[in-house]
Design an enzyme around this catalytic site. Structure first.
Site, PDB file in Angstrom:
ATOM      1  N   LYS A  77       0.828  -1.208   0.000  1.00  0.00           N
ATOM      2  CA  LYS A  77       0.000   0.000   0.000  1.00  0.00           C
ATOM      3  C   LYS A  77       0.861   1.256   0.000  1.00  0.00           C
ATOM      4  O   LYS A  77       0.584   2.219  -0.737  1.00  0.00           O
ATOM      5  CB  LYS A  77      -0.928  -0.014   1.211  1.00  0.00           C
ATOM      6  CG  LYS A  77      -2.024  -1.063   1.142  1.00  0.00           C
ATOM      7  CD  LYS A  77      -2.831  -1.106   2.434  1.00  0.00           C
ATOM      8  CE  LYS A  77      -3.905  -2.167   2.410  1.00  0.00           C
ATOM      9  NZ  LYS A  77      -4.678  -2.215   3.673  1.00  0.00           N
ATOM     10  N   SER A  93      -0.630   0.674   5.911  1.00  0.00           N
ATOM     11  CA  SER A  93      -0.903  -0.177   7.066  1.00  0.00           C
ATOM     12  C   SER A  93      -1.911  -1.245   6.696  1.00  0.00           C
ATOM     13  O   SER A  93      -2.744  -1.056   5.802  1.00  0.00           O
ATOM     14  CB  SER A  93      -1.426   0.660   8.247  1.00  0.00           C
ATOM     15  OG  SER A  93      -1.554  -0.131   9.410  1.00  0.00           O
ATOM     16  N   ASP A  94      -1.834  -2.363   7.401  1.00  0.00           N
ATOM     17  CA  ASP A  94      -2.799  -3.430   7.182  1.00  0.00           C
ATOM     18  C   ASP A  94      -2.939  -4.241   8.473  1.00  0.00           C
ATOM     19  O   ASP A  94      -2.003  -4.321   9.272  1.00  0.00           O
ATOM     20  CB  ASP A  94      -2.369  -4.352   6.042  1.00  0.00           C
ATOM     21  CG  ASP A  94      -3.512  -5.247   5.589  1.00  0.00           C
ATOM     22  OD1 ASP A  94      -4.411  -4.733   4.890  1.00  0.00           O
ATOM     23  OD2 ASP A  94      -3.525  -6.444   5.939  1.00  0.00           O
ATOM     24  N   GLN A  95      -4.123  -4.813   8.642  1.00  0.00           N
ATOM     25  CA  GLN A  95      -4.386  -5.620   9.830  1.00  0.00           C
ATOM     26  C   GLN A  95      -5.070  -6.917   9.434  1.00  0.00           C
ATOM     27  O   GLN A  95      -6.007  -6.918   8.631  1.00  0.00           O
ATOM     28  CB  GLN A  95      -5.262  -4.854  10.817  1.00  0.00           C
ATOM     29  CG  GLN A  95      -5.505  -5.593  12.131  1.00  0.00           C
ATOM     30  CD  GLN A  95      -6.396  -4.799  13.068  1.00  0.00           C
ATOM     31  OE1 GLN A  95      -7.598  -4.679  12.845  1.00  0.00           O
ATOM     32  NE2 GLN A  95      -5.804  -4.232  14.115  1.00  0.00           N
TER      33      GLN A  95
END
Length: 224
Positions: A77, A93-95
Site C-alpha cells: 500500500k 498499514s494493514d491488519q
C-alpha cells in the site's frame, strides 16, 4: 476531515495533487489508506497529512501466514501511493486477525461477520497490525509489526447479533471494533502499542516516520 490543503492534480490517485510539506520536514506526509479509523489515529500526532487510496490486491497468497500477509500488504500500500508521490513520505498499514494461523480479514457483510465472531468466541486471537513507511526519492522503506493478543468472551449468538446490528463493523478485521461496543466482546487485550488494535500502531508509526525525516516534536522555529 483532511488536515491538509485542497487536492486536485491528475497524476495522483483519485485526482490528488502533491500535498504541502509537513511542519518540521521538507517532505509531505501521506496516509496511504481510506480507513477513517487510521485517519483519526494519525490526526492525534498533529502533523499535516493527506490521504490517498492505494490500489492493491489484498488477496492472500496460497499458504501465506497472517503476519506475512499484513506485512506484505502494508508495504504494498505504501509503495503503491509512493509511485504517484515519489517525494512524499507515505504510510501504509494493514491488519489481519490470526485465529490459530488462519487469517481473518474484513468480513464485508453481516453473514461473514457472524461466522467470524462465532469462530473467535472463547478463543485467543492475535491481531497482526503492520505499518510501513516509504519515500521513493530517498530510498527509505521500513516496516514494523504490532501483534495484539486478544481473548474473546464465550459469546452467545444473541450477543453477537446485538453487537453487529449496533456497530456494523463490516470494515474491521475480524469484525472487532474495540473502540466501540466491540470492547464488550473481549476478556483481555495484550499489546505494547495501544492503538494497534484500532488499525494503526502509533508508537511504531512515530518511530518510522521520524526515521524518514518527519520531525514530530521539533519547534516550528527549528523546523524552518
Amino acid at each position: 476531515m483532511n488536515p491538509s490543503a485542497p487536492l486536485a492534480a491528475p497524476a495522483a490517485p483519485r485526482g490528488l495533487e502533491p500535498p504541502l510539506p509537513s511542519q518540521g520536514t521538507s517532505r509531505p506526509l501521506i496516509l496511504g489508506s481510506t480507513s477513517r479509523y487510521r485517519r483519526e489515529l494519525l490526526e492525534r500526532l498533529r502533523v499535516p497529512f493527506d490521504v490517498a487510496a492505494p490500489e492493491v490486491d489484498e488477496t492472500p497468497q496460497p499458504g501465506e501466514a497472517p503476519r506475512a500477509l499484513a506485512e506484505r500488504l502494508a508495504l504494498a500500500k505504501a509503495r503503491a501511493v509512493a509511485q504517484a508521490f515519489p517525494g512524499a513520505v507515505v504510510i501504509g498499514s494493514d491488519q489481519v486477525a490470526d485465529l490459530n494461523g488462519v487469517p481473518l480479514g474484513k468480513p464485508g457483510n453481516h453473514a461473514r461477520a457472524v461466522l467470524q465472531l462465532r469462530q473467535m468466541r472463547g478463543q485467543a486471537v492475535v491481531f497482526q497490525t503492520a505499518v510501513a513507511v516509504v519515500c521513493l526519492e530517498t530510498g527509505f522503506a521500513q516496516s514494523a509489526l504490532a501483534a495484539v493478543r486478544v481473548k474473546f468472551r464465550d459469546l452467545g449468538d444473541a450477543e453477537i447479533e446485538h453487537y453487529l446490528r449496533a456497530e456494523q463493523p463490516y470494515d474491521c478485521a475480524g469484525s472487532a471494533k474495540s473502540e466501540g461496543l466491540g470492547i464488550a466482546l473481549l476478556e483481555s487485550i495484550d499489546s505494547d502499542d495501544p492503538t494497534a488494535l484500532i488499525g494503526l500502531p502509533l508508537i511504531r508509526t512515530c518511530r518510522l516516520i521520524s526515521a524518514a525525516g518527519i520531525a514530530l516534536l521539533a519547534p516550528r522555529e527549528a523546523a524552518r
